[in-house]
Scaffold this active site. Structure first.
Site, PDB file in Angstrom:
ATOM      1  N   GLU A  40      -1.187  32.571  -1.618  1.00 23.66           N
ATOM      2  CA  GLU A  40      -2.530  32.364  -2.163  1.00 23.66           C
ATOM      3  C   GLU A  40      -2.949  33.574  -2.988  1.00 23.66           C
ATOM      4  O   GLU A  40      -2.810  34.710  -2.547  1.00 23.66           O
ATOM      5  CB  GLU A  40      -3.563  32.198  -1.033  1.00 23.66           C
ATOM      6  CG  GLU A  40      -3.510  30.888  -0.318  1.00 23.66           C
ATOM      7  CD  GLU A  40      -4.583  30.796   0.751  1.00 23.66           C
ATOM      8  OE1 GLU A  40      -5.233  29.746   0.802  1.00 23.66           O
ATOM      9  OE2 GLU A  40      -4.768  31.749   1.539  1.00 23.66           O
ATOM     10  N   ALA A  65     -11.311  27.370   2.291  1.00 23.11           N
ATOM     11  CA  ALA A  65     -10.804  26.175   2.966  1.00 23.11           C
ATOM     12  C   ALA A  65      -9.318  26.316   3.222  1.00 23.11           C
ATOM     13  O   ALA A  65      -8.662  27.180   2.640  1.00 23.11           O
ATOM     14  CB  ALA A  65     -11.065  24.944   2.107  1.00 23.11           C
ATOM     15  N   GLU A  79      -6.120  12.515   4.510  1.00 30.02           N
ATOM     16  CA  GLU A  79      -6.759  13.818   4.737  1.00 30.02           C
ATOM     17  C   GLU A  79      -8.242  13.676   5.035  1.00 30.02           C
ATOM     18  O   GLU A  79      -8.979  13.007   4.328  1.00 30.02           O
ATOM     19  CB  GLU A  79      -6.584  14.721   3.513  1.00 30.02           C
ATOM     20  CG  GLU A  79      -7.201  16.088   3.709  1.00 30.02           C
ATOM     21  CD  GLU A  79      -7.111  16.953   2.468  1.00 30.02           C
ATOM     22  OE1 GLU A  79      -6.872  18.156   2.609  1.00 30.02           O
ATOM     23  OE2 GLU A  79      -7.289  16.419   1.352  1.00 30.02           O
ATOM     24  N   ARG A 119       0.860  -1.183   0.000  1.00 33.45           N
ATOM     25  CA  ARG A 119       0.000   0.000   0.000  1.00 33.45           C
ATOM     26  C   ARG A 119       0.896   1.232   0.000  1.00 33.45           C
ATOM     27  O   ARG A 119       1.800   1.349   0.824  1.00 33.45           O
ATOM     28  CB  ARG A 119      -0.913   0.047   1.235  1.00 33.45           C
ATOM     29  CG  ARG A 119      -1.879  -1.119   1.356  1.00 33.45           C
ATOM     30  CD  ARG A 119      -3.005  -1.002   0.360  1.00 33.45           C
ATOM     31  NE  ARG A 119      -3.978  -2.067   0.552  1.00 33.45           N
ATOM     32  CZ  ARG A 119      -4.094  -3.129  -0.230  1.00 33.45           C
ATOM     33  NH1 ARG A 119      -3.269  -3.308  -1.251  1.00 33.45           N
ATOM     34  NH2 ARG A 119      -5.018  -4.036   0.003  1.00 33.45           N
ATOM     35  N   GLU A 120       0.627   2.149  -0.925  1.00 30.26           N
ATOM     36  CA  GLU A 120       1.283   3.456  -0.928  1.00 30.26           C
ATOM     37  C   GLU A 120       0.223   4.471  -0.527  1.00 30.26           C
ATOM     38  O   GLU A 120      -0.896   4.441  -1.048  1.00 30.26           O
ATOM     39  CB  GLU A 120       1.825   3.795  -2.319  1.00 30.26           C
ATOM     40  CG  GLU A 120       2.943   2.890  -2.750  1.00 30.26           C
ATOM     41  CD  GLU A 120       3.413   3.161  -4.176  1.00 30.26           C
ATOM     42  OE1 GLU A 120       4.546   2.773  -4.477  1.00 30.26           O
ATOM     43  OE2 GLU A 120       2.634   3.737  -4.980  1.00 30.26           O
ATOM     44  N   GLU A 163      -9.894  30.504   8.322  1.00 30.23           N
ATOM     45  CA  GLU A 163      -9.923  30.435   6.857  1.00 30.23           C
ATOM     46  C   GLU A 163     -11.006  31.334   6.272  1.00 30.23           C
ATOM     47  O   GLU A 163     -10.797  31.971   5.243  1.00 30.23           O
ATOM     48  CB  GLU A 163     -10.104  28.988   6.394  1.00 30.23           C
ATOM     49  CG  GLU A 163      -8.921  28.103   6.686  1.00 30.23           C
ATOM     50  CD  GLU A 163      -7.628  28.541   5.995  1.00 30.23           C
ATOM     51  OE1 GLU A 163      -7.686  29.128   4.881  1.00 30.23           O
ATOM     52  OE2 GLU A 163      -6.552  28.296   6.566  1.00 30.23           O
ATOM     53  N   ARG A 191      -5.080  25.989  -9.395  1.00 29.67           N
ATOM     54  CA  ARG A 191      -4.601  24.750  -8.783  1.00 29.67           C
ATOM     55  C   ARG A 191      -3.525  24.155  -9.682  1.00 29.67           C
ATOM     56  O   ARG A 191      -3.807  23.617 -10.756  1.00 29.67           O
ATOM     57  CB  ARG A 191      -5.754  23.757  -8.575  1.00 29.67           C
ATOM     58  CG  ARG A 191      -6.748  24.217  -7.519  1.00 29.67           C
ATOM     59  CD  ARG A 191      -6.077  24.391  -6.186  1.00 29.67           C
ATOM     60  NE  ARG A 191      -7.044  24.493  -5.098  1.00 29.67           N
ATOM     61  CZ  ARG A 191      -6.704  24.625  -3.839  1.00 29.67           C
ATOM     62  NH1 ARG A 191      -5.429  24.694  -3.492  1.00 29.67           N
ATOM     63  NH2 ARG A 191      -7.622  24.696  -2.909  1.00 29.67           N
ATOM     64  N   GLU A 223      -9.739  34.128   3.699  1.00 33.57           N
ATOM     65  CA  GLU A 223     -10.052  33.963   2.282  1.00 33.57           C
ATOM     66  C   GLU A 223     -11.162  34.857   1.753  1.00 33.57           C
ATOM     67  O   GLU A 223     -11.114  35.256   0.593  1.00 33.57           O
ATOM     68  CB  GLU A 223     -10.328  32.497   1.973  1.00 33.57           C
ATOM     69  CG  GLU A 223      -9.079  31.657   2.186  1.00 33.57           C
ATOM     70  CD  GLU A 223      -9.131  30.288   1.556  1.00 33.57           C
ATOM     71  OE1 GLU A 223     -10.159  29.931   0.939  1.00 33.57           O
ATOM     72  OE2 GLU A 223      -8.121  29.577   1.678  1.00 33.57           O
TER      73      GLU A 223
END
Length: 187
Positions: free
Chosen positions: A147, A82, A126, A43-44, A99, A70, A103
């Site tokens: 950002e 986020a 995550e 598993r990676e 956030e 992105r 943002e």
């Protein structure tokens, strides 16, 4: 059968762990594992400290999204405000409030937990904790220095329309917008 019973039946155990890469955001491992039937496999996966996302909803039922480039996919996306949790940060609501302020420059009188979004449990640890922010007051936004964001305001129903027509692709945004719409407009 309960979830814990399935876990016991299907559990994969670590035989050997290889530390492949540790970066600023991800820590990548390659593990040799034993399957329940005794066969070994590999598993990676990447370990991520987690994140928060916020559906900012005003009194007229408008949502505030951010458009940002992105790099990994080579284009901009329209997403919820986020961000990653800071190292050692446990208070998810405080992180969501941070956030929201950074943002889109907003503070919220009320924060409602929406649940946790797990984007890719086969390869990534995550967990994104999502919130609904209401009773908004706006000031100046102050994004992180790395950002570049554009704020986009639109009716919640239009944002859900973008989900349904495939224009929005970001998973956390899809999850949370639909959940908020159903909370505000039960079937």
């Amino acid at each position: 059968m309960k979830s814990s019973e399935f876990d016991a039946l299907l559990r994969e155990t670590t035989v050997e762990q290889e530390d492949v890469f540790e970066g600023k955001v991800l820590h990548v491992f390659r593990d040799t594992i034993a399957l329940p039937n005794g066969i070994t496999s590999m598993r990676e996966y990447a370990v991520h400290r987690g994140a928060v996302a916020v559906v900012a909803l005003d009194d007229e039922e408008n949502v505030y999204l951010v458009r940002q480039y992105r790099y990994a996919i080579g284009r901009s996306t329209l997403e919820l405000p986020a961000g990653k949790l800071e190292v050692g940060e446990d208070d998810k609501e405080a992180a969501a409030r941070r956030e929201l302020s950074e943002e889109i420059g907003a503070t919220a009188a009320k924060m409602t937990p929406l649940g946790v979004y797990v984007a890719s449990p086969a390869i990534l640890t995550e967990r994104i904790t999502c919130f609904l922010a209401e009773g908004l007051t706006f000031g100046e936004c102050h994004p992180d220095e790395d950002e570049n964001l554009l704020t986009v305001k639109m009716p919640l129903k239009d944002a859900v329309g973008l989900v349904l027509d495939g224009s929005l692709e970001d998973g956390k945004t899809l999850f949370a917008l639909q959940k908020v719409y159903l909370l505000k407009h039960p079937l």
